[in-house]
Design an enzyme around this catalytic site. Structure first.
Site, mmCIF file in Angstrom:
data_model
loop_
_atom_site.group_PDB
_atom_site.id
_atom_site.type_symbol
_atom_site.label_atom_id
_atom_site.label_comp_id
_atom_site.label_asym_id
_atom_site.label_seq_id
_atom_site.Cartn_x
_atom_site.Cartn_y
_atom_site.Cartn_z
ATOM 1 N N HIS A 1 35.548 48.779 63.448
ATOM 2 C CA HIS A 1 36.097 48.517 62.118
ATOM 3 C C HIS A 1 35.323 47.329 61.539
ATOM 4 O O HIS A 1 35.248 46.275 62.183
ATOM 5 C CB HIS A 1 37.561 48.076 62.199
ATOM 6 C CG HIS A 1 38.514 49.077 62.786
ATOM 7 N ND1 HIS A 1 39.424 49.770 62.023
ATOM 8 C CD2 HIS A 1 38.723 49.487 64.067
ATOM 9 C CE1 HIS A 1 40.161 50.555 62.805
ATOM 10 N NE2 HIS A 1 39.762 50.402 64.055
ATOM 11 N N SER B 1 43.878 54.659 68.006
ATOM 12 C CA SER B 1 44.587 55.906 67.690
ATOM 13 C C SER B 1 43.645 57.097 67.608
ATOM 14 O O SER B 1 44.083 58.239 67.717
ATOM 15 C CB SER B 1 45.364 55.761 66.375
ATOM 16 O OG SER B 1 44.487 55.433 65.319
ATOM 17 N N VAL B 2 42.350 56.840 67.422
ATOM 18 C CA VAL B 2 41.365 57.926 67.377
ATOM 19 C C VAL B 2 40.389 57.708 68.536
ATOM 20 O O VAL B 2 39.765 56.645 68.631
ATOM 21 C CB VAL B 2 40.608 57.954 66.028
ATOM 22 C CG1 VAL B 2 39.563 59.062 66.033
ATOM 23 C CG2 VAL B 2 41.592 58.149 64.863
ATOM 24 N N ASN C 1 39.169 48.761 68.892
ATOM 25 C CA ASN C 1 40.415 48.808 69.655
ATOM 26 C C ASN C 1 40.192 49.733 70.842
ATOM 27 O O ASN C 1 39.822 50.898 70.660
ATOM 28 C CB ASN C 1 41.553 49.327 68.763
ATOM 29 C CG ASN C 1 41.849 48.388 67.595
ATOM 30 O OD1 ASN C 1 41.777 47.174 67.742
ATOM 31 N ND2 ASN C 1 42.172 48.943 66.451
ATOM 32 N N HIS D 1 34.708 53.553 67.702
ATOM 33 C CA HIS D 1 34.366 53.107 66.345
ATOM 34 C C HIS D 1 34.543 51.604 66.250
ATOM 35 O O HIS D 1 35.400 51.023 66.907
ATOM 36 C CB HIS D 1 35.247 53.794 65.299
ATOM 37 C CG HIS D 1 36.719 53.760 65.606
ATOM 38 N ND1 HIS D 1 37.293 54.613 66.525
ATOM 39 C CD2 HIS D 1 37.719 52.978 65.144
ATOM 40 C CE1 HIS D 1 38.595 54.354 66.600
ATOM 41 N NE2 HIS D 1 38.882 53.357 65.779
ATOM 42 N N ASP E 1 37.742 53.577 55.721
ATOM 43 C CA ASP E 1 38.978 53.892 56.437
ATOM 44 C C ASP E 1 39.997 54.481 55.454
ATOM 45 O O ASP E 1 40.146 54.000 54.324
ATOM 46 C CB ASP E 1 39.538 52.617 57.084
ATOM 47 C CG ASP E 1 40.605 52.913 58.134
ATOM 48 O OD1 ASP E 1 40.345 52.686 59.323
ATOM 49 O OD2 ASP E 1 41.705 53.373 57.746
HETATM 50 P P1 DGP Z 1 42.017 52.892 65.632
HETATM 51 O O1 DGP Z 1 43.494 52.785 65.376
HETATM 52 O O2 DGP Z 1 41.353 51.596 66.033
HETATM 53 O O3 DGP Z 1 41.706 54.043 66.573
HETATM 54 O O4 DGP Z 1 41.391 53.239 64.209
HETATM 55 C C1 DGP Z 1 41.421 54.512 63.660
HETATM 56 C C2 DGP Z 1 41.275 54.358 62.174
HETATM 57 O O5 DGP Z 1 40.913 55.624 61.641
HETATM 58 C C3 DGP Z 1 42.539 53.944 61.444
HETATM 59 O O6 DGP Z 1 42.338 52.661 60.832
HETATM 60 C C4 DGP Z 1 42.765 55.005 60.389
HETATM 61 C C5 DGP Z 1 41.452 55.760 60.370
HETATM 62 N N1 DGP Z 1 41.561 57.187 60.136
HETATM 63 C C6 DGP Z 1 42.368 58.052 60.794
HETATM 64 N N2 DGP Z 1 42.193 59.303 60.323
HETATM 65 C C7 DGP Z 1 41.236 59.207 59.346
HETATM 66 C C8 DGP Z 1 40.626 60.163 58.487
HETATM 67 O O7 DGP Z 1 40.890 61.359 58.509
HETATM 68 N N3 DGP Z 1 39.691 59.684 57.622
HETATM 69 C C9 DGP Z 1 39.348 58.368 57.552
HETATM 70 N N4 DGP Z 1 38.438 58.005 56.672
HETATM 71 N N5 DGP Z 1 39.905 57.441 58.354
HETATM 72 C C10 DGP Z 1 40.841 57.861 59.234
#
Ligand code: DGP
Length: 110
Positions: free
Chosen positions: A98, A91-92, A83, A96, A28
């Protein structure tokens, strides 16, 4: 296209710790624990709510890979979180898990 799709496609750099035909895992970018890895299917399912019965085997594979990756990282105790939706912290919008570990975890999460 989500940022995770760009990582899968190699258009965006990431610290990839596992990669096969179905699953990719990478660190992350904003770690919330000493070990914080995201485990994703290559299939672009937006969130758990969008999982269909066609995805049952794939999601089982994802869980299995997650536990293997956690072990490879030296974790015995860890949290596996998805989430689902903005209010839950998503947020994405590419599903996924974690993997969070390497420190004590509080409960309930905020
Ligand atoms: P969520 O908030 O549960 O959708 O988790 C999304 C996660 O993705 C957050 O912990 C940060 C991570 N993240 C966002 N953009 C990037 C990226 O460009 N690269 C990586 N490695 N992680 C990212």
């Amino acid at each position: 296209m989500s940022i995770f799709q760009k990582i899968i496609d190699g258009e965006m750099p990431a610290d990839i710790v596992y990669n096969d035909d179905e699953v990719c895992a990478f660190k992350d970018i904003s770690p919330k624990a000493p070990v914080h890895i995201l485990v994703i299917p290559k299939k672009p399912i937006k969130s758990l709510s969008d999982m269909s019965s066609d995805d049952i085997q794939l999601m089982g594979t994802l869980l299995f890979r997650a536990k293997q990756i956690a072990a490879e990282q030296g974790l015995t105790d860890y949290r596996l979180v998805t989430n689902n939706g903005a209010q839950a912290g998503q947020s994405v919008y590419h599903i996924h898990f974690h993997i969070l570990g390497g420190r004590p975890m509080g409960w309930p999460p905020g």
